[in-house]
Design a protein around this motif. Structure first.
Motif, PDB file in Angstrom:
ATOM      1  N   THR A 113      28.845  37.737  38.152  1.00  0.00           N
ATOM      2  CA  THR A 113      30.312  38.326  37.687  1.00  0.00           C
ATOM      3  C   THR A 113      30.238  39.463  36.671  1.00  0.00           C
ATOM      4  O   THR A 113      29.345  38.985  35.473  1.00  0.00           O
ATOM      5  N   SER A 115      31.859  42.710  34.543  1.00  0.00           N
ATOM      6  CA  SER A 115      33.076  43.823  34.186  1.00  0.00           C
ATOM      7  C   SER A 115      32.555  44.820  33.037  1.00  0.00           C
ATOM      8  O   SER A 115      31.686  44.079  32.286  1.00  0.00           O
ATOM      9  N   ARG A 141      30.589  39.581  41.998  1.00  0.00           N
ATOM     10  CA  ARG A 141      32.156  40.208  41.731  1.00  0.00           C
ATOM     11  C   ARG A 141      31.825  41.195  40.718  1.00  0.00           C
ATOM     12  O   ARG A 141      31.256  40.949  39.725  1.00  0.00           O
ATOM     13  N   TYR A 143      33.927  43.953  38.282  1.00  0.00           N
ATOM     14  CA  TYR A 143      35.367  44.450  38.049  1.00  0.00           C
ATOM     15  C   TYR A 143      34.949  45.906  37.182  1.00  0.00           C
ATOM     16  O   TYR A 143      34.330  46.259  36.280  1.00  0.00           O
ATOM     17  N   ASP A 145      36.851  49.981  35.687  1.00  0.00           N
ATOM     18  CA  ASP A 145      37.852  50.727  35.352  1.00  0.00           C
ATOM     19  C   ASP A 145      38.251  51.995  36.493  1.00  0.00           C
ATOM     20  O   ASP A 145      37.109  52.533  36.492  1.00  0.00           O
ATOM     21  N   PHE A 171      36.183  45.285  42.325  1.00  0.00           N
ATOM     22  CA  PHE A 171      37.618  45.582  42.071  1.00  0.00           C
ATOM     23  C   PHE A 171      37.674  46.724  40.974  1.00  0.00           C
ATOM     24  O   PHE A 171      36.752  47.067  40.236  1.00  0.00           O
ATOM     25  N   ARG A 172      38.913  47.387  41.337  1.00  0.00           N
ATOM     26  CA  ARG A 172      39.027  48.466  40.346  1.00  0.00           C
ATOM     27  C   ARG A 172      40.415  48.319  39.811  1.00  0.00           C
ATOM     28  O   ARG A 172      41.352  47.713  40.297  1.00  0.00           O
ATOM     29  N   THR A 173      40.887  48.795  38.482  1.00  0.00           N
ATOM     30  CA  THR A 173      42.210  48.345  37.816  1.00  0.00           C
ATOM     31  C   THR A 173      43.329  49.173  38.728  1.00  0.00           C
ATOM     32  O   THR A 173      42.921  50.103  39.091  1.00  0.00           O
ATOM     33  N   ASN A 183      40.092  48.855  32.070  1.00  0.00           N
ATOM     34  CA  ASN A 183      39.131  47.788  32.194  1.00  0.00           C
ATOM     35  C   ASN A 183      37.938  47.809  30.807  1.00  0.00           C
ATOM     36  O   ASN A 183      37.380  48.797  31.260  1.00  0.00           O
ATOM     37  N   LEU A 230      39.742  35.852  34.568  1.00  0.00           N
ATOM     38  CA  LEU A 230      39.449  37.048  35.333  1.00  0.00           C
ATOM     39  C   LEU A 230      40.221  36.761  36.734  1.00  0.00           C
ATOM     40  O   LEU A 230      40.879  37.722  37.430  1.00  0.00           O
ATOM     41  N   GLU A 234      43.363  38.892  38.840  1.00  0.00           N
ATOM     42  CA  GLU A 234      43.039  39.843  39.714  1.00  0.00           C
ATOM     43  C   GLU A 234      44.426  40.377  40.589  1.00  0.00           C
ATOM     44  O   GLU A 234      44.489  41.476  40.755  1.00  0.00           O
ATOM     45  N   TYR A 238      43.933  44.196  39.479  1.00  0.00           N
ATOM     46  CA  TYR A 238      43.021  44.891  40.103  1.00  0.00           C
ATOM     47  C   TYR A 238      43.401  44.999  41.609  1.00  0.00           C
ATOM     48  O   TYR A 238      44.166  44.360  41.835  1.00  0.00           O
TER      49      TYR A 238
END
Length: 249
Positions: A113, A115, A141, A143, A145, A171-173, A183, A230, A234, A238
């Protein structure tokens, strides 16, 4: 400690050991309990469990659950905390270098993971994450911005990152209360036990020439707590990049 028991401890994560112990103590068979383990790892985990219980003569479910709870407990304690530096001229003489995170990610057996605010193609993680995501046996995963690419034309968008990492969940914010969420959390978690929290973004400058400081912690309890936090956020912070994008090679 027998070779078989040590191998079982090395094979299982703390979460897997705890989940299996709970299932076995509730009366489930080993086959039923193994449904709680990632499919790609079930055969290896079954073999390790059977070899350990055979070597110890622990065929009783109560003995097996006690063994598994013991492994979970042993893995829940922090065993090591090290600083992780980026310093110009490689001046760091204690701890790890930020650039070593690529090696840790490539060693992943079950999960990674990440970020970050800024993910650049120059980062050691650009290819390392792709390599791991393509294995099919490691859950990845990432994450990101959503606004980082808009402010810097050299920063890949979340769409481009998803294209780079087929098989990963990217994922994006999104917006909250009318504003785009930023993020700025920067961490890498590997196999639910190694957690790197750092000031460094995912870029060559952050990994090789800036002054950056992070901590590498070996603690399943802490690592899993961060990941779960986190995960719980989600749905409100996100958005998941479409699967059609993520399968692009």
């Amino acid at each position: 400690m027998s070779h078989e028991l040590r191998h079982l401890g090395d094979t299982l994560t703390g979460t897997e050991a705890g989940d299996l112990a709970t299932a076995v103590s509730a009366g489930r068979t080993l086959t039923q309990a193994l449904q709680l383990v990632q499919a790609s790892r079930r055969a290896a985990v079954r073999q390790a469990v059977e070899e350990a219980t055979s070597a110890m003569g622990a065929q009783d479910p109560a003995q097996l659950s006690a063994l598994l709870y013991g492994i979970q407990g042993a893995k829940s304690r922090p065993t090591e905390v090290l600083p992780q530096w980026t310093l110009p001229g490689y001046l760091a003489d204690y701890g790890d270098l930020t650039s070593s995170v690529g090696e840790l990610v490539r060693s992943a057996r079950s999960a990674v993971t990440c970020s970050t605010f800024n993910f650049q193609r120059s980062s050691v993680l650009w290819e390392a994450l792709r390599e791991v995501a393509q294995r099919g046996s490691v859950s990845v995963r990432v994450y990101l911005d959503a606004g980082a690419a808009a402010s810097n034309p050299w920063t890949p968008s979340a769409t481009e990152v998803a294209e780079q990492l087929p098989g990963a969940k990217v994922f994006r914010t999104t917006e909250r209360d009318g504003k785009l969420v930023v993020n700025h959390a920067k961490f890498v978690a590997v196999d639910h036990q190694f957690l790197i929290v750092t000031s460094a973004n995912m870029s060559m400058s952050a990994e090789r020439s800036n002054i950056e400081l992070g901590l590498r912690v070996h603690s399943e309890a802490l690592c899993e707590a961060v990941e779960k936090q986190l995960l719980s956020a989600e749905s409100v912070l996100y958005e998941l990049m479409p699967p059609s994008v993520q399968t692009t090679s």
